[in-house]
Write an enzyme that holds these catalytic residues in place. Structure first.
Site, PDB file in Angstrom:
ATOM      1  N   HIS A  23       0.779  -1.175  -0.055  1.00 39.31           N
ATOM      2  CA  HIS A  23       0.018  -0.102  -0.028  1.00 39.31           C
ATOM      3  C   HIS A  23       0.807   1.216   0.180  1.00 39.31           C
ATOM      4  O   HIS A  23       0.336   2.382  -0.042  1.00 39.31           O
ATOM      5  CB  HIS A  23      -0.955   0.026   1.304  1.00 39.31           C
ATOM      6  CG  HIS A  23      -2.032  -0.970   1.084  1.00 39.31           C
ATOM      7  ND1 HIS A  23      -3.314  -0.620   0.711  1.00 39.31           N
ATOM      8  CD2 HIS A  23      -2.166  -2.262   1.116  1.00 39.31           C
ATOM      9  CE1 HIS A  23      -4.141  -1.550   0.509  1.00 39.31           C
ATOM     10  NE2 HIS A  23      -3.322  -2.716   0.992  1.00 39.31           N
ATOM     11  N   ASP A  70       3.792   9.588  -1.030  1.00 41.05           N
ATOM     12  CA  ASP A  70       2.445   8.901  -0.467  1.00 41.05           C
ATOM     13  C   ASP A  70       2.227   7.594  -1.685  1.00 41.05           C
ATOM     14  O   ASP A  70       2.220   7.982  -2.753  1.00 41.05           O
ATOM     15  CB  ASP A  70       1.456   9.796  -0.738  1.00 41.05           C
ATOM     16  CG  ASP A  70       0.357   9.484   0.467  1.00 41.05           C
ATOM     17  OD1 ASP A  70       0.059   8.226   0.714  1.00 41.05           O
ATOM     18  OD2 ASP A  70      -0.273  10.509   0.982  1.00 41.05           O
TER      19      ASP A  70
HETATM   20  P1  ADQ Z   1      -2.635   6.660   4.666  1.00 41.43           P
HETATM   21  O1  ADQ Z   1      -1.154   6.945   4.747  1.00 41.43           O
HETATM   22  O2  ADQ Z   1      -3.465   6.533   5.779  1.00 41.43           O
HETATM   23  O3  ADQ Z   1      -2.804   5.191   3.647  1.00 41.43           O
HETATM   24  P2  ADQ Z   1      -4.662   7.889   2.745  1.00 41.43           P
HETATM   25  O4  ADQ Z   1      -4.636   7.118   1.487  1.00 41.43           O
HETATM   26  O5  ADQ Z   1      -4.864   9.286   2.485  1.00 41.43           O
HETATM   27  O6  ADQ Z   1      -3.482   7.713   3.479  1.00 41.43           O
HETATM   28  O7  ADQ Z   1      -5.672   7.659   3.519  1.00 41.43           O
HETATM   29  C1  ADQ Z   1      -6.210   8.041   4.732  1.00 41.43           C
HETATM   30  C2  ADQ Z   1      -7.618   7.705   5.036  1.00 41.43           C
HETATM   31  O8  ADQ Z   1      -7.774   8.543   6.482  1.00 41.43           O
HETATM   32  C3  ADQ Z   1      -8.546   8.391   4.416  1.00 41.43           C
HETATM   33  O9  ADQ Z   1      -9.517   7.483   4.048  1.00 41.43           O
HETATM   34  C4  ADQ Z   1      -9.175   9.605   4.996  1.00 41.43           C
HETATM   35  O10 ADQ Z   1     -10.514   9.732   5.004  1.00 41.43           O
HETATM   36  C5  ADQ Z   1      -8.948   9.348   6.304  1.00 41.43           C
HETATM   37  N1  ADQ Z   1      -8.556  10.544   7.388  1.00 41.43           N
HETATM   38  C6  ADQ Z   1      -7.541  11.328   7.060  1.00 41.43           C
HETATM   39  N2  ADQ Z   1      -7.469  12.452   7.920  1.00 41.43           N
HETATM   40  C7  ADQ Z   1      -8.690  12.078   8.597  1.00 41.43           C
HETATM   41  C8  ADQ Z   1      -9.106  12.902   9.765  1.00 41.43           C
HETATM   42  N3  ADQ Z   1      -8.567  13.919  10.356  1.00 41.43           N
HETATM   43  N4  ADQ Z   1     -10.186  12.389  10.467  1.00 41.43           N
HETATM   44  C9  ADQ Z   1     -10.734  11.131   9.846  1.00 41.43           C
HETATM   45  N5  ADQ Z   1     -10.202  10.368   8.916  1.00 41.43           N
HETATM   46  C10 ADQ Z   1      -8.942  10.809   8.312  1.00 41.43           C
HETATM   47  C11 ADQ Z   1      -1.797   4.064   3.112  1.00 41.43           C
HETATM   48  C12 ADQ Z   1      -0.851   4.823   2.423  1.00 41.43           C
HETATM   49  C13 ADQ Z   1      -1.351   5.621   1.057  1.00 41.43           C
HETATM   50  C14 ADQ Z   1      -2.542   4.741   0.474  1.00 41.43           C
HETATM   51  C15 ADQ Z   1      -3.483   4.064   1.457  1.00 41.43           C
HETATM   52  C16 ADQ Z   1      -4.096   2.814   0.811  1.00 41.43           C
HETATM   53  O11 ADQ Z   1      -0.041   5.711   2.986  1.00 41.43           O
HETATM   54  O12 ADQ Z   1      -0.455   6.082   0.141  1.00 41.43           O
HETATM   55  O13 ADQ Z   1      -3.191   5.526  -0.150  1.00 41.43           O
HETATM   56  O14 ADQ Z   1      -2.694   3.179   2.396  1.00 41.43           O
HETATM   57  O15 ADQ Z   1      -3.484   2.087   0.100  1.00 41.43           O
END
Ligand code: ADQ
Length: 723
Positions: free
Chosen positions: A165, A372
């Site tokens: 991921h 990311d």
């Molecule tokens: P993450 O690093 O966690 O995931 P991301 O893909 O942006 O990054 O997912 C974050 C999730 O957390 C989103 O669904 C978002 O809605 C939620 N979120 C963020 N901030 C929030 C807040 N303040 N309150 C509530 N919810 C919040 C890892 C990898 C990424 C990859 C994903 C999936 O680092 O690059 O996209 O896995 O593979």
């Protein structure tokens, strides 16, 4: 649909304990939503850590177990020390920064590897315990990189997928890790390894080449007698659900409130886990730069940064939090007024409704991670904009940038450039905003999380599983047959079968032990021995000429079946093409340091064993393409070998020796052939019915038996003498 066994560090649930008792609720994350359908429909299981339940009473724990079972979840409990060393330690302080190119954050001492390895093994044990033949296993993410290989050792026939991921970094970064080889071999236990983007696939293939010398052909790589596939599967979100949420009356009401407050001010939004890869400080500085250089924006811009607390047990995250706090304070101190401040910083989790309302209310969404894997926030923002408005400013170092070309792309290290992009986004005309958002939404809606799950699982289902493997015991069965045979005819390849590969062809001369072994075999009652090699006849004559064995040189072009008789060439073979091919090989050798050209009477070979692996493989590919194009219909064949490209007269192959040797053979003679590379497959194919073929190595082979390299070949042959 086969039963799906999902394996991830965390189970997609939250355990909540209060006075009422304890409850297990599903969590709403993207992965959980996307996989819920296939997980339930297939009657599968999800295996992972349910979080810390050590403070619960016995009765509460029993209740948790029962509730988990009801959700088809199997818990793997971690001790406090495992959490700190496997999860916070190796996963989050070594692999996480490494894959995000932040190798300076990796601790100096590598003290958590053993625990990482142990926990991965525990995961594999638990999965293997629940596995039933026909199940499909899907392992998720960097915390479990060794699980595929541990599983393969336990379940050789299982269908195993792995998805990474986070970014897979350049091989130059990845190879700085002490346990790099083990980690990569861990992944190669899978049948399919998925990444978000082609760039990550490319980095992984060059890592395979650099670390293990494995060449990927298009999307496949042979490893350990199996074919492993690689692919890019950009993860999507549940776009429908986000859009529906963004259209709910309560959410629209919240949007109205947000917008009312910002009637005089534009709303700029950031939503992240508070993680040092998300680029929050640089983003804040970019906002500050805009306010600094364009006074007109002061008081007209409200930047809302929502940061959900994350990995609070890791020291780097605490330091990062302080840095963000300090920057927010500094900017507000500089550009705030009695009535308002430019940065609203909210350090807490928001539920999906609150997030949807913020997304829908924002004028500009800043998603500017320094690295990311994908970034789902960017996609959630688009899905939450059925009004086709709002501008997405997106880091080019997020995997999502590959798909979302209609965002305003920025380099997050270029703070001035980000300030420019923010300003351009704030001033973008409605028509352009609409056009961009329409494209973005089309992409996000079509390639959603269901598409992602489906395309990964379809590809995984299409991978061939291993036919039941001939275990080393097979060689013993072969040995028994050879021992019992009244008459035995042995056809044996030389390099890679009787002797290991040497850096230069002339360095692989037979040792005294081998000469003695061949001498004794050839004089064993009822036994005849023929060496069938790709080498020139002069070499075979010099090295093996004194033995009472038949010799066959240059893949059967030249034969001298009986000692003392002259060498004879195959009839009807031309070699005039050599004058044209030689200069091509020489030109390639002169531009590739370490490469060399070898000439034999009916073939030319371009060796690159001593060349830099990546460069050598690339040049070999180019050479093969070039020769294939120029001499397509000629009287020659181009054959890839082990670190060699061989060009030889068409129609010459090791199989051609079998007819003459076995002609007039006494009835009841058992023919047994041993070889290790592609050219030996021709020999195997030409053997009479009922013969024995033994492959000495780990490649794909038509042989019915397999041993591991020259040492084991010699053991089998020696055993014939003692039996
Ligand atoms: P993450 O690093 O966690 O995931 P991301 O893909 O942006 O990054 O997912 C974050 C999730 O957390 C989103 O669904 C978002 O809605 C939620 N979120 C963020 N901030 C929030 C807040 N303040 N309150 C509530 N919810 C919040 C890892 C990898 C990424 C990859 C994903 C999936 O680092 O690059 O996209 O896995 O593979």
């Amino acid at each position: 649909m086969s039963r799906l066994l999902l394996v991830s560090n965390r189970l997609p649930v939250t355990v909540k304990a209060d006075k009422e008792g304890v409850s297990v609720v599903r969590s709403a994350g993207g992965l959980a939503t996307g996989l819920r359908g296939p997980h339930e429909r297939s009657g599968g299981l999800w295996i992972g850590w349910p979080g810390d339940v050590s403070r619960l009473t016995e009765a509460q724990r029993a209740s948790v177990e029962a509730q988990l079972a009801g959700l088809r979840c199997v818990p793997l409990h971690l001790s406090a020390s495992e959490v700190s060393r496997y999860y916070e330690g190796y996963s989050n302080q070594v692999l996480w920064p490494l894959c995000h190119y932040l190798i300076d954050r990796i601790p100096r001492q590598d003290r958590d590897w053993d625990v990482y390895r142990k926990v991965n093994e525990r995961f594999a044990d638990l999965v293997a315990r629940h596995y039933q033949p026909g199940d499909t296993i899907w392992v998720h993410d960097y915390q479990l990189m060794l699980v595929p290989a541990f599983l393969r050792a336990r379940l050789p026939q299982a269908r195993i997928g792995y998805f990474h991921h986070i970014p897979f970094p350049s091989s130059e970064i990845f190879r700085s890790l002490p346990h790099r080889g083990e980690l990569v071999r861990g992944l190669l236990g899978a049948d399919l390894i998925g990444f978000h983007t082609f760039a990550y696939v490319r980095h992984f293939t060059s890592t395979l080449m650099r670390l293990l010398g494995l060449e990927t052909v298009v999307d496949r790589v042979d490893h350990d007698g199996r074919e492993v596939r690689l692919g890019a599967f950009p993860m999507g979100i549940d776009a429908r659900a986000f859009e529906d949420l963004a259209n709910e009356p309560a959410v629209l009401e919240e949007v109205r409130v947000h917008r009312e407050k910002s009637s005089e001010q534009r709303l700029v939004l950031g939503v992240d886990r508070l993680d040092y890869t998300k680029g929050i400080p640089r983003r804040l500085v970019a906002v500050q730069r805009l306010l600094e250089r364009e006074p007109a924006w002061r008081g007209r811009l409200r930047f809302v940064q929502v940061a959900v607390p994350s990995r609070t047990g890791v020291a780097d995250y605490a330091a990062y939090r302080e840095k963000v706090d300090e920057l927010v304070g500094r900017i507000n101190g500089l550009y705030g007024s009695v009535h308002n401040v430019p940065v609203h910083y909210l350090y807490r989790s928001f539920n999906e409704r609150q997030l949807a309302a913020l997304y829908r209310a924002a004028d500009v969404m800043l998603v500017t991670p320094i690295r990311d894997g994908m970034n789902l926030v960017a996609k959630e923002f688009c899905a939450a904009r059925p009004d086709e408005d709002g501008v997405l400013v997106l880091s080019e170092f997020a995997g999502a940038a590959d798909e979302l070309a209609d965002a305003v792309l920025v380099n997050p290290y270029d703070v001035e450039g980000m300030a420019d992009a923010l300003e351009a986004a704030l001033e973008m005309p409605r028509e352009e905003r609409r056009a961009r958002m329409r494209h973005l939404r089309a992409r996000v809606k079509e390639y959603d999380v269901h598409w992602w799950v489906g395309s990964f699982l379809d590809t995984l289902q299409a991978t061939p599983t291993l036919p039941p493997r001939v275990e080393p015991a097979g060689a013993e069965v072969a040995l028994e047959r050879m021992r019992k045979a009244e008459r035995l005819l042995l056809l044996i390849d030389y390099d890679g079968t009787l002797v290991p590969f040497a850096p230069r062809p002339e360095l692989a001369a037979p040792d005294a032990e081998l000469l003695d072994l061949l001498q004794r075999l050839a004089t064993r009652p009822g036994t005849r021995v023929h060496i069938v090699s790709g080498r020139p006849r002069e070499t075979l004559e010099a090295w093996l000429g004194a033995l009472p064995v038949g010799l066959h040189a240059e893949h059967g072009l030249w034969s001298r079946p009986v000692p003392g008789q002259p060498w004879k060439a195959l009839e009807g073979v031309t070699t005039d093409w050599k004058a044209l091919v030689r200069p091509v090989l020489e030109a390639f050798a002169s531009r590739v340091p370490g490469a060399l050209v070898e000439e034999k009477s009916a073939s030319l070979a371009w060796h690159y064993r001593q060349v830099d692996r990546v460069f050598g493989a690339r040049q070999a590919r180019e050479l093969r393409l070039h020769l294939g194009e120029v001499f397509a219909q000629g009287p020659l064949e181009v054959l890839p070998g082990d670190k060699v490209v061989e060009v030889r007269a068409r129609g010459v192959n090791k199989g051609r020796v079998v007819g003459p040797i076995t002609e007039g053979m006494a009835p009841g003679t058992l023919v047994a052939a041993l070889g290790d590379d592609r050219t030996d497959e021709d020999l195997f194919a030409a053997l009479p019915e009922g013969s024995i073929a033994i492959h000495a190595g780990g490649k794909d082979t038509r042989a019915g038996y397999r041993v591991n390299g020259p040492t084991e070949v010699r053991q089998v042959l020696s055993a014939l003498l003692t039996g």
